[in-house]
Design an enzyme around this catalytic site. Sequence first.
Site, PDB file in Angstrom:
ATOM      1  N   GLY A 192      55.766  11.256  90.995  1.00 54.67           N
ATOM      2  CA  GLY A 192      54.620   9.840  91.246  1.00 54.67           C
ATOM      3  C   GLY A 192      55.439   9.572  92.849  1.00 54.67           C
ATOM      4  N   ASP A 193      55.846  10.255  93.301  1.00 58.04           N
ATOM      5  CA  ASP A 193      56.836   9.901  94.767  1.00 58.04           C
ATOM      6  C   ASP A 193      56.942  11.334  95.615  1.00 58.04           C
ATOM      7  OD1 ASP A 193      57.918   8.401  97.053  1.00 58.04           O
ATOM      8  OD2 ASP A 193      58.273   6.328  95.534  1.00 58.04           O
ATOM      9  N   ASP A 194      57.831  10.329  96.989  1.00 64.26           N
ATOM     10  CA  ASP A 194      57.320  12.268  97.472  1.00 64.26           C
ATOM     11  C   ASP A 194      58.296  13.231  96.830  1.00 64.26           C
ATOM     12  OD1 ASP A 194      57.202  10.147  99.364  1.00 64.26           O
ATOM     13  OD2 ASP A 194      58.677   9.768 100.188  1.00 64.26           O
ATOM     14  N   SER A 253      51.227  15.071  94.967  1.00 61.97           N
ATOM     15  CA  SER A 253      51.903  14.344  94.834  1.00 61.97           C
ATOM     16  C   SER A 253      50.559  12.920  95.550  1.00 61.97           C
ATOM     17  CB  SER A 253      53.043  13.221  95.451  1.00 61.97           C
ATOM     18  OG  SER A 253      53.354  12.484  95.452  1.00 61.97           O
ATOM     19  N   ASP A 303      61.432  10.315  92.828  1.00 62.39           N
ATOM     20  CA  ASP A 303      61.101  11.002  94.056  1.00 62.39           C
ATOM     21  C   ASP A 303      61.544  12.949  93.421  1.00 62.39           C
ATOM     22  OD1 ASP A 303      61.067   9.061  95.769  1.00 62.39           O
ATOM     23  OD2 ASP A 303      62.168   9.501  96.905  1.00 62.39           O
TER      24      ASP A 303
END
Length: 1283
Positions: free
Chosen positions: A1071-1073, A1104, A1051
């Site tokens: 790779g996330d939020d 993302s 994140d």
Amino acid sequence: MAMISFSLPSPAKLPITSPPSVPNRINIADRLILRHLNAGDLRGAISSLDLMARDGIRPTDSATFSTLLKSCIRARDFRLGKLVHSRLAESDIEPDSVLYNSLISLYSKSGDLAGAEDVFETMGRIGKRDNVSWSAMMACYGNNGKELDAIKLFVGFLELGLVPNDYCYTAVIRACSNPENVAVGRVILGFLMKTGYFESDVCVGCSLIDMFVKGENNLENAYKVFDQMSDLNVVTWTLMITRCMQMGFPKEAVRFFLDMVLSGFEADKFTLSSVFSACAELEDLFLGKQLHSWAIRSGMADDVGCSLVDMYAKCSADGSLDDCRKVFDRMEDHSVMSWTALITGYMQRCNLDAEAINLFCEMISQGRVQPNHFTFSSAFKACGNLSDPRVGKQVLGHAFKRGLASNSSVANSVISMFVKSDMMEDARRAFDSLSEKNLVSYNTFLDGACRSLDFEEAFELFHEITERELGVSAFTFASLLSGVASVGSIRKGEQLHSQVVKLGLSCNQPVCNALISMYSKCGSIDTASRVFNLMEDRNVISWTSMITGFAKHGFAKRVLETFNQMMEAGVKPNEVTYVAILSACSHVGLVSEGWRNFKSMYEDHKIKPKMEHYACMVDLLCRSGLLTDAFEFINTMPFQADVLVWRTFLGACRVHSNTELGEISSRKILELDPNEPAAYIQLSNIYASTGKWEESAEMRKKMKERNLVKEGGCSWIEVGDKFHKFYVGDTSHPNTHRIYDELDRLIREIKRCGYVPDTDLVLHKLEEEDDVAEKERLLFQHSEKIAVVFGLISTSKSRPVRVFKNLRVCGDCHNAMKYITVVSGREIVLRDLNRFHHFKDGKCSCNDYCVESKKGLEYMAMQCRKHKAVLTDFGAVGDGKTSNTKAFRDAIAKLTPQAADGGVQLIVPPGNWLTGSFNLTSHFTLFIQQGATILASQVESEYPMIPRLPSYGDARFASLIYGTNLTDVVITGNKGTINGQGKSWWLKYRSGGFNLISRPLLIEILYSENIQISDINLVDSPMWNIHPVYCKNVIIKNIKIDAPIDSPNTDGINPDSCTNTLIEDCSVTSGDDCIAVKSGIDQYGIATAIPTQQLSIRRLTCVSPDSAGIAIGSEMSGGIKDVRIEEVTLINTQSAIRIKTAIGRGGYVKDIFARRFTMKNMKYVFWMTGSYKLHPIGFDPNALPEIRNINYRDMTADNVTISAKLEGIKKDPFTGICMSNVTMDLSPTTKKLQWNCTDVAGVTSRVKPEPCSLLPSKGPAMDCHFPTDKIPIESVVLNKCTA
């Protein structure tokens, strides 16, 4: 290298002929002529001969004519010599062999080969040829470019059974002293050794030395001849010294001289002249002065005056030619050579070309010595260096008067002068006027065509060179390759490369060096590297070209690696190598590495740093914000700083708006060069940047009074086979309307992405009411923006847009291009005056380190600090390998007492600083400079386990940068970097590790207030990047976060149970939020009950593909409310705002306001999930979340797969949803069901595609609410601080 073994027999005994008899009786004519000759009056003797001939009186002795001829030859007055020959023909004297031989010598030395052949043929008919005649004729052929005829004559001589003497051997060996005939010379050497002349005769030995040097470039064999000569004299020693110099071995020349002195030989003026040349080449002023003293004691100072002038000119350490001028002024008689040496010395020294021209004019006006072709060549070169063709044309007039304009070296210098002055039409006329053009003529004019970008002309000249079989030289290709490199035409460079291969020159060292430079300057550094790696024979230029290429592209690591390889290969670096190394350190801020290399120049390689190296060090210090250090460094230089050094420093004063130091440096520049525009321009800009408009205008006024003009900025791009050049506000291009329409569109789009024009760079006081809009308009018309836009609309989308600029790229254009790469999806390569910038996906290869608009170590912060320290003060080492965990921890521990006394800042300087976890303290600033990278250790033991968070319950490692219960903490920089090196953590996580333990975060602050995190780059975090939790009054701005899109749980920014938080101007690839708003999970969050509230997010850019731009929940059990989100750009992102919750979470998400979103390539636009990751542990079916008053407005999205997926909770619906003015353009692979709505309620207005029935339209007039008030943190005004 070919070796020779000599076995020498005794010399053969040759018959000696008696000298001709001289009559005893000499008549009156003979006596009168000889009287004149004995008095040194050649013209009087000739006049007497002529007058007596008219009266029928002629000399009766052949010796008189022989003496006359020899006097004419010595005086090099060949016209008078031919007159003597005519009088001889009228006389009754029968010439003897001596007289005939004198005639051959006369015609030979006058270049009249036919006359010499007539005399030689006459001697053959009357049987008067002797060895001297044959030798003289061989020498005649050899001296007049007929070496093969000389060899044939020698063969004919042997066929007659005649025995050659030392003169014959000397003449024929000299004819073999070239690469074409040296093989014949070796055969003659074998014949010579049988006769014994090789060992016994000095002249023969000297001719053999010349043969090996000139014919084979073989100094070793020349030395073997010298070593086996039994009779050495000063001539022989001088010859070896001279040939060492000519072959580029000045140290060997000095060694021979010392051996000569130790052997008891007394040097003459020719010897000293050669040794002075060696001193000049070695720049050994100490030895040169010793020899000068010796010359004075020996009474030869006047004889070697020219060489002394040259030596002092080239050995001047501080650029001064005072000693050179003193030597010249003390010379009793000035010859053309001494004048030429002085003029050339001034011409070759920077900034003294005007004085060279003045000296030439003085020489002309005195009239005692006439300039020769060398003098004129130097004068024209000085005019070319000054770009002053007006004076050059006056010099050309003098050359015409003296009949020297047609001399090839003079004519080539004239062409070069016009070329350097950008007067190609005059250069063309000078080139066309040459009756015989040699390769130098072609190369000079071809170089000019390349300089003026007339490649059609250049390639025509290239084809003409090949057709005339002049032999394409390395310089020809160097000019062509340099020309295409100057404009970045990689297409033409590749065409030339193919010609190189076709002509079999792909292994030619100078050509390969030029190819390396060309590919580097055209932006293809990988191809340059391939050429370099394929080279079998690399010299210092090869290595330096490659190092310079890496430096220009900002690859400092590869620069240093290549330099180390160069050292391992045994190649000694030169001055230019170190310029490239120091420049590379400057471009990325490696201060300590720069200092180390600067010191090693002399310590390791005995290379004395010159002005260029000091300028690089000043640039390095200035770019790192160390203006005071740079100023002190300049003042401690061993010689006076020149304009380049002060101009570098002045530019830094402009960047840092330092008026005081700027005024000092401007005064220094104007003292050195009153007509240097940079001093006025930069000082004017400094005044303007600080609001001193009157002072700024005064500087511009002074420029105008001196007729000084600032170089205009221009940018160009190659499309097809044509170059398109653009200037500021250019409207001359045929596609102007299309270019500006696209530029306007791009500006609007990148503004929506967060681009803010840097109007501070427009240093003009504008009177318009809306001066900000006018400044923006001026910024948008910069030449590089226009060129980039033209490239975008004119080139294939699969290729990078390559743009070149003659000046440094401005900070605003640099920033805009990063955004343009995001919205266009194109890569942009820009070469400016200093280096390459590779823009891709919103980033630049320079990491914003070389941007003009940056203010050095000035920064904005909640609080400035009274005290400061540098990390290296605590023993830290920035080599990327040494652990600095202790240094960071010791630094903060020792600085904590000062923090209470006005605050303290810890500066992390450029370098790679490996460390484990460390804790911060209150009233503290961590400042990470450009070029500095904090490297997170990959050793787990460097991260202690810390207590669980009350609202979560997971075991966890300490973060890299950690703090709890703090007040007033700032983590900032000028785009320094924190690299989490997360790859090893991700791999272990994917293989099943860390299931019950949270991996280290990069930055985590707990239970604190007044927190600022800004202006840094975060890379490859092991897990979350920034996590403020249980905090108040938090500012997070100008953060760039980058992690692979498949990295787990990375994140970007996670505000968690915080109140009054501002997140703005951030860019996240994750790779996330990108942002995850949290407030605890399940029963832990419910029990802790600390909500996230008063949160403002604005100007966010997010990439993302598998997660949300902004996630609200899933950890929301403590409650989330009053969130304002605006000016967001989402690209290749799974969803815009995703609300994530489930039964058992409890808590609430309410009063969410979002507007002004620009989205591209989205799976979902609206996504709400009521069943996100149900947890069996602690599951409470009665803990229902409250989701209400969610507002979206003013949004556009392109290439959308699903418009909305809104899944509430049965019996607990999500209510109060509002959407207005939303347009979603669907992708070709769109799903049939665009609106998936269950258990939600709300209203819409002007939403496309049409929403589901649970969100009915309320007509076109409705707009969803967005608060007009500000949360408290938005009103905080940051202070300007200095690190």
